[in-house]
Design a protein around this motif. Structure first.
Motif, PDB file in Angstrom:
ATOM      1  N   LEU A  56       0.843  -1.196   0.000  1.00  0.00           N
ATOM      2  CA  LEU A  56       0.000   0.000   0.000  1.00  0.00           C
ATOM      3  C   LEU A  56       0.875   1.241   0.000  1.00  0.00           C
ATOM      4  O   LEU A  56       1.997   1.230   0.497  1.00  0.00           O
ATOM      5  CB  LEU A  56      -0.898   0.058   1.247  1.00  0.00           C
ATOM      6  CG  LEU A  56      -1.911  -1.051   1.464  1.00  0.00           C
ATOM      7  CD1 LEU A  56      -2.753  -0.742   2.696  1.00  0.00           C
ATOM      8  CD2 LEU A  56      -2.785  -1.267   0.243  1.00  0.00           C
ATOM      9  N   MET A  57       0.313   2.314  -0.519  1.00  0.00           N
ATOM     10  CA  MET A  57       0.944   3.625  -0.449  1.00  0.00           C
ATOM     11  C   MET A  57       0.024   4.521   0.376  1.00  0.00           C
ATOM     12  O   MET A  57      -1.194   4.462   0.211  1.00  0.00           O
ATOM     13  CB  MET A  57       1.140   4.201  -1.846  1.00  0.00           C
ATOM     14  CG  MET A  57       2.066   3.351  -2.704  1.00  0.00           C
ATOM     15  SD  MET A  57       2.261   3.973  -4.382  1.00  0.00           S
ATOM     16  CE  MET A  57       0.635   3.689  -5.057  1.00  0.00           C
ATOM     17  N   ARG A  58       0.625   5.306   1.259  1.00  0.00           N
ATOM     18  CA  ARG A  58      -0.143   6.181   2.145  1.00  0.00           C
ATOM     19  C   ARG A  58       0.173   7.630   1.784  1.00  0.00           C
ATOM     20  O   ARG A  58       1.317   8.006   1.594  1.00  0.00           O
ATOM     21  CB  ARG A  58       0.227   5.915   3.597  1.00  0.00           C
ATOM     22  CG  ARG A  58      -0.433   6.847   4.571  1.00  0.00           C
ATOM     23  CD  ARG A  58      -0.073   6.592   6.029  1.00  0.00           C
ATOM     24  NE  ARG A  58       1.181   5.876   6.196  1.00  0.00           N
ATOM     25  CZ  ARG A  58       1.377   4.911   7.084  1.00  0.00           C
ATOM     26  NH1 ARG A  58       0.424   4.537   7.882  1.00  0.00           N
ATOM     27  NH2 ARG A  58       2.549   4.321   7.187  1.00  0.00           N
ATOM     28  N   GLU A  59      -0.879   8.445   1.713  1.00  0.00           N
ATOM     29  CA  GLU A  59      -0.732   9.869   1.436  1.00  0.00           C
ATOM     30  C   GLU A  59      -1.509  10.641   2.496  1.00  0.00           C
ATOM     31  O   GLU A  59      -2.681  10.362   2.731  1.00  0.00           O
ATOM     32  CB  GLU A  59      -1.281  10.186   0.052  1.00  0.00           C
ATOM     33  CG  GLU A  59      -1.225  11.631  -0.326  1.00  0.00           C
ATOM     34  CD  GLU A  59      -1.873  11.880  -1.677  1.00  0.00           C
ATOM     35  OE1 GLU A  59      -2.448  12.977  -1.845  1.00  0.00           O
ATOM     36  OE2 GLU A  59      -1.831  10.989  -2.554  1.00  0.00           O
ATOM     37  N   LYS A  60      -0.853  11.573   3.128  1.00  0.00           N
ATOM     38  CA  LYS A  60      -1.504  12.393   4.147  1.00  0.00           C
ATOM     39  C   LYS A  60      -2.377  13.426   3.445  1.00  0.00           C
ATOM     40  O   LYS A  60      -1.925  14.138   2.562  1.00  0.00           O
ATOM     41  CB  LYS A  60      -0.431  13.079   4.995  1.00  0.00           C
ATOM     42  CG  LYS A  60      -0.953  13.608   6.282  1.00  0.00           C
ATOM     43  CD  LYS A  60      -1.060  12.488   7.276  1.00  0.00           C
ATOM     44  CE  LYS A  60      -1.198  13.077   8.665  1.00  0.00           C
ATOM     45  NZ  LYS A  60      -2.043  12.301   9.511  1.00  0.00           N
ATOM     46  N   ARG A  61      -3.642  13.505   3.824  1.00  0.00           N
ATOM     47  CA  ARG A  61      -4.591  14.487   3.302  1.00  0.00           C
ATOM     48  C   ARG A  61      -5.193  15.227   4.490  1.00  0.00           C
ATOM     49  O   ARG A  61      -6.208  14.806   5.035  1.00  0.00           O
ATOM     50  CB  ARG A  61      -5.701  13.811   2.515  1.00  0.00           C
ATOM     51  CG  ARG A  61      -5.256  13.187   1.230  1.00  0.00           C
ATOM     52  CD  ARG A  61      -5.822  13.970   0.057  1.00  0.00           C
ATOM     53  NE  ARG A  61      -5.295  13.504  -1.190  1.00  0.00           N
ATOM     54  CZ  ARG A  61      -6.039  12.989  -2.165  1.00  0.00           C
ATOM     55  NH1 ARG A  61      -7.329  12.859  -2.003  1.00  0.00           N
ATOM     56  NH2 ARG A  61      -5.472  12.622  -3.282  1.00  0.00           N
ATOM     57  N   GLY A  62      -4.511  16.287   4.897  1.00  0.00           N
ATOM     58  CA  GLY A  62      -4.964  16.990   6.094  1.00  0.00           C
ATOM     59  C   GLY A  62      -4.812  16.086   7.295  1.00  0.00           C
ATOM     60  O   GLY A  62      -3.726  15.614   7.593  1.00  0.00           O
ATOM     61  N   ARG A  63      -5.919  15.813   7.962  1.00  0.00           N
ATOM     62  CA  ARG A  63      -5.899  14.943   9.135  1.00  0.00           C
ATOM     63  C   ARG A  63      -6.195  13.494   8.792  1.00  0.00           C
ATOM     64  O   ARG A  63      -6.243  12.638   9.673  1.00  0.00           O
ATOM     65  CB  ARG A  63      -6.914  15.454  10.148  1.00  0.00           C
ATOM     66  CG  ARG A  63      -6.537  16.814  10.695  1.00  0.00           C
ATOM     67  CD  ARG A  63      -7.592  17.380  11.596  1.00  0.00           C
ATOM     68  NE  ARG A  63      -7.956  16.443  12.652  1.00  0.00           N
ATOM     69  CZ  ARG A  63      -8.902  16.663  13.533  1.00  0.00           C
ATOM     70  NH1 ARG A  63      -9.588  17.786  13.504  1.00  0.00           N
ATOM     71  NH2 ARG A  63      -9.179  15.770  14.457  1.00  0.00           N
ATOM     72  N   GLN A  64      -6.414  13.210   7.523  1.00  0.00           N
ATOM     73  CA  GLN A  64      -6.758  11.860   7.109  1.00  0.00           C
ATOM     74  C   GLN A  64      -5.617  11.236   6.306  1.00  0.00           C
ATOM     75  O   GLN A  64      -4.794  11.932   5.731  1.00  0.00           O
ATOM     76  CB  GLN A  64      -8.017  11.876   6.243  1.00  0.00           C
ATOM     77  CG  GLN A  64      -9.233  12.400   6.982  1.00  0.00           C
ATOM     78  CD  GLN A  64     -10.447  12.450   6.082  1.00  0.00           C
ATOM     79  OE1 GLN A  64     -10.342  12.667   4.881  1.00  0.00           O
ATOM     80  NE2 GLN A  64     -11.613  12.233   6.674  1.00  0.00           N
ATOM     81  N   ASN A  65      -5.620   9.923   6.286  1.00  0.00           N
ATOM     82  CA  ASN A  65      -4.673   9.172   5.467  1.00  0.00           C
ATOM     83  C   ASN A  65      -5.428   8.525   4.315  1.00  0.00           C
ATOM     84  O   ASN A  65      -6.424   7.834   4.524  1.00  0.00           O
ATOM     85  CB  ASN A  65      -3.977   8.078   6.286  1.00  0.00           C
ATOM     86  CG  ASN A  65      -2.953   8.651   7.232  1.00  0.00           C
ATOM     87  OD1 ASN A  65      -2.119   9.453   6.836  1.00  0.00           O
ATOM     88  ND2 ASN A  65      -3.004   8.235   8.484  1.00  0.00           N
ATOM     89  N   LEU A  66      -4.926   8.769   3.108  1.00  0.00           N
ATOM     90  CA  LEU A  66      -5.469   8.142   1.909  1.00  0.00           C
ATOM     91  C   LEU A  66      -4.558   6.966   1.573  1.00  0.00           C
ATOM     92  O   LEU A  66      -3.335   7.106   1.559  1.00  0.00           O
ATOM     93  CB  LEU A  66      -5.487   9.134   0.748  1.00  0.00           C
ATOM     94  CG  LEU A  66      -5.939   8.564  -0.593  1.00  0.00           C
ATOM     95  CD1 LEU A  66      -7.447   8.373  -0.595  1.00  0.00           C
ATOM     96  CD2 LEU A  66      -5.510   9.474  -1.719  1.00  0.00           C
TER      97      LEU A  66
END
Length: 104
Positions: A56-66
């Protein structure tokens, strides 16, 4: 972490399947938990294992993780399995990879 070991647990396999279906858009952690009926602590544990394994790849989107499936890693793992686990099965047809994947 070993990719096969990461997928040896059913919840993690379900997470990967879900994110592969979501395609390049991926999904935020909360949505994944809702879809799979997983609490946030348990889900975070499994997501961390899959991310550490490179699936998996994780991307920080504000307070959420995509999260997105790392499709190249999934293909590499599939190729490894087909090459090392299915070698010598000459009776299989040329579409073995597709039929193998569709059985999941």
């Amino acid at each position: 972490m070993n990719r096969l070991a990461a997928l040896s647990q059913e919840t993690r396999l379900d997470i990967l399947r879900y994110l592969v279906r979501m395609g390049p858009d991926g999904a935020i952690a909360g949505r994944i938990g809702e879809e799979l009926g997983q609490g946030s602590a348990t889900l975070a544990f499994h997501l961390n294992i899959l991310t550490a394994a490179g699936l998996l790849m994780r991307e920080k989107r504000g307070r959420q993780n995509l999260y997105r499936a790392n499709i190249s890693a999934v293909y590499a793992l599939s190729a490894y399995l087909l090459e090392n686990c299915c070698a010598g099965a000459e009776e299989e047809s040329a579409d073995t990879p597709a039929s193998f994947v569709n059985q999941a």
